[in-house]
Each structure stands twice: as C-alpha cells, then as structure tokens.
Design an enzyme around this catalytic site. Sequence first.
Site, mmCIF file in Angstrom:
data_model
loop_
_atom_site.group_PDB
_atom_site.id
_atom_site.type_symbol
_atom_site.label_atom_id
_atom_site.label_comp_id
_atom_site.label_asym_id
_atom_site.label_seq_id
_atom_site.Cartn_x
_atom_site.Cartn_y
_atom_site.Cartn_z
ATOM 1 N N SER A 82 -33.372 2.199 25.785
ATOM 2 C CA SER A 82 -32.786 2.483 24.472
ATOM 3 C C SER A 82 -31.510 3.323 24.503
ATOM 4 O O SER A 82 -30.603 3.011 25.265
ATOM 5 C CB SER A 82 -33.834 3.030 23.505
ATOM 6 O OG SER A 82 -34.875 2.078 23.332
ATOM 7 N N CYS A 96 -37.941 3.536 24.381
ATOM 8 C CA CYS A 96 -39.046 2.600 24.213
ATOM 9 C C CYS A 96 -39.913 2.594 25.467
ATOM 10 O O CYS A 96 -39.842 3.492 26.292
ATOM 11 C CB CYS A 96 -38.491 1.204 23.913
ATOM 12 S SG CYS A 96 -37.319 0.618 25.160
ATOM 13 N N SER A 256 -29.729 -4.377 24.846
ATOM 14 C CA SER A 256 -29.454 -3.131 24.126
ATOM 15 C C SER A 256 -27.972 -3.051 23.799
ATOM 16 O O SER A 256 -27.131 -3.550 24.563
ATOM 17 C CB SER A 256 -29.841 -1.906 24.963
ATOM 18 O OG SER A 256 -31.234 -1.752 25.071
ATOM 19 N N HIS A 269 -31.940 -2.843 19.869
ATOM 20 C CA HIS A 269 -32.717 -3.035 21.095
ATOM 21 C C HIS A 269 -33.672 -4.203 20.867
ATOM 22 O O HIS A 269 -34.312 -4.302 19.816
ATOM 23 C CB HIS A 269 -33.481 -1.762 21.457
ATOM 24 C CG HIS A 269 -32.570 -0.590 21.601
ATOM 25 N ND1 HIS A 269 -31.753 -0.409 22.694
ATOM 26 C CD2 HIS A 269 -32.289 0.432 20.759
ATOM 27 C CE1 HIS A 269 -31.031 0.675 22.531
ATOM 28 N NE2 HIS A 269 -31.331 1.200 21.355
#
Length: 361
Positions: A82, A96, A256, A269
Amino acid sequence: MAVSGFEGFEKRLELHFFGDDPLLMDDNVNNSCNNNMLGLQLGLGLRRLDFDSLQQVLHAVQCTVVSAVGNHYFDSYVLSESSLFVYPTKIIIKTCGTTQLLKSVRPMVHHARRLGLSLSSVRYTRGNFIFPESQPFPHTSFQNEVVFLEDCLPPTLRFRKASVMPSSLSSHSWHVFTASADDGDAVSDDEDEAIFTVEICMTELGAASAAKFFRRPNDGQTPDSAGKEMTEITGIGNIIPRALICDYAFDPCGYSMNGVLGDRYSTIHVTPEDGYSYASFETVGSVYDDKNDLARVLKKVAQVFRPAKMSVSTTSCASPEVWKRVAAALETVGLKCRSCAADEFPAAGTVVYQTFTARRK
C-alpha cells in the site's frame, strides 16, 4: 481447511503533530517518479526524517518502499503493501496483507519527538478483513487493536473513542478509533477544517476489470512500466486527470498507485484474484471544491472496477453532508445505497459510512 488468500482490506493510520512550522518550504523539490527518496531534507517537520528512520518505521510494520514521488507540499511513497504519505505535520500509513500497522506508532512518535514534534491526534480506520484468522497480533481483533493503540499513546491524548459502524452487508463494517489532545471543539486551521477524506472499499470486482490487473507471463516489463500500462488500459489515469501518478504492478498480479496534485493525494490498491477480489480508492477534497468534482471521481472509480459491493466512508469536520453527494453519484452508475451510519469522533469530526450493491439487471 480454510481458504486463505492475500488480504486486500487495508489498515489505515493517520497521525497529526504540532510544534513545527509547516509553511516554510523549499521550491526545489524534485517532482519526478522514481525509486529514490525525494526532498526529505528540503521541507520542515516530518519531511526532515531521513530515509533510515522511515525504514525503521516500515520495518516494524513489515513492508518496504518500492517507489516514491515528492512535490512542494508532501512526499508520497508506494509500499510493498500500500502507501505512505508524509506531510510536515501529518503522516498517513495505509497497509494491507498481514502487516502490523499499529507497531509503527511508537517508532514514529519517537522519531517525530527528535524533530521537536508532539503527537496531537490519531485516527485509525479499517474495514472487515476477508481473512481475519490470518491477521497477526495486534490485528487479531478490533478490541486488541484499540488496547494496543491506547497503550502506545501519550496521556495528553485524553479524548478517545472507538466504534464499529455497522452496515446491511455482513462482509462490510467500518472500524474507527480516534484520540486527540482536545475534544474537537477547539478552533483549528480553516483549511484543515474544510478538508474531507473519502475511503472506498470495493469487493467482487467485475471479471473484465479484474483481469486487467494481471501481468502477462514473461512480459519483459519492469514493475514501473507494467504499472503504467495498467494505469492506461484501465482508465485509472482519467479518474483525477491532472494528478502526477506513481504506479507499480506486482507479479503475477496486483497494482498500487499514488496520485499527487498540489497538496492533495489519491491512492488505489488492487488485489484482483478471483474469489476475493478487492480494490480501494482514497482521496481528499475540500468543501470549497466544485460540488461536481467528487461526483465525477466516484463515477469513474465505479466504472473502472465495476464492483458488486462497495463501501464509502467520508470523514469531515465541516461538511457531513458530503455523503449525500456520494449516494447521488453512485446511484447514477448502477449502485444502490443499502445502509448509512454516522458517528461523531473527537477532532476527526463526523464519519459517515455507506454501503452499496450493484443493482440487479
């Protein structure tokens, strides 16, 4: 045996500090996207943190920097899990997977203290984990997260609140914890008061949309070049057209990006695997913006990902009515609002949490 895949739902932490002058900036900050750290020594406040210090914080979380971009206002980092945004007196970390985000609090506060900065407020948010049994401590439950956070915070942040905001979708609820040195009634900067944050979580992505976030076998591309291709073919570059985009494609799948436009950020994302596909979009806006700007962005996000389920959290001190624009915009692209909950939090203001599902044909 329980099925477990990559956890798309992010944990998000926002820390605000005081004790430094964020206005004195250097105009000569590099504004290109690359894998080097940009402009950290040119600004004031948290932007003076050296890269070793940032690495220590991220090491505690268990993620790394893969790309970065900076401008006159802030530094933006794409992470292996992320994103990270560093402003002079604010830091946002969003991760994440099975990262341990809350373990960043103590080292971050320590490094900020060395720069003469003191923590003034905290906001932690997340959705429902798809694979909660895979999460490490302290993310094994929201109760554990709150206890861990409270133990990390200085006693000066005495106004604290934790809440789980429900919805009509069993797979979507919103977890919020805030702590502040004041109760939210104190007068703060007008610009800060005008800003609202929009956090979007999408599941069950359209099959054609999700397929665009898989790399071709042996494509010969770098993560940066593959990311740029995904940005183009999906239409992500048109969501906020003037933003400088720093994008990254993972192998064999996943994507991302961070967008930078003046003092505003946006981030996306994507975990596209079938069965637990997920995408998130986050951005900030102002009550002084054209009222149609947010609607245009929301429509484009929905059209890029075509989710069966979507949740939208808006956080605002000045304009809790933003949620009405959210619902009106998404209704026009085939998403029906199924639930709406609101709550007040110290310093953060009003959080409105809405869930949507695709209309049946």
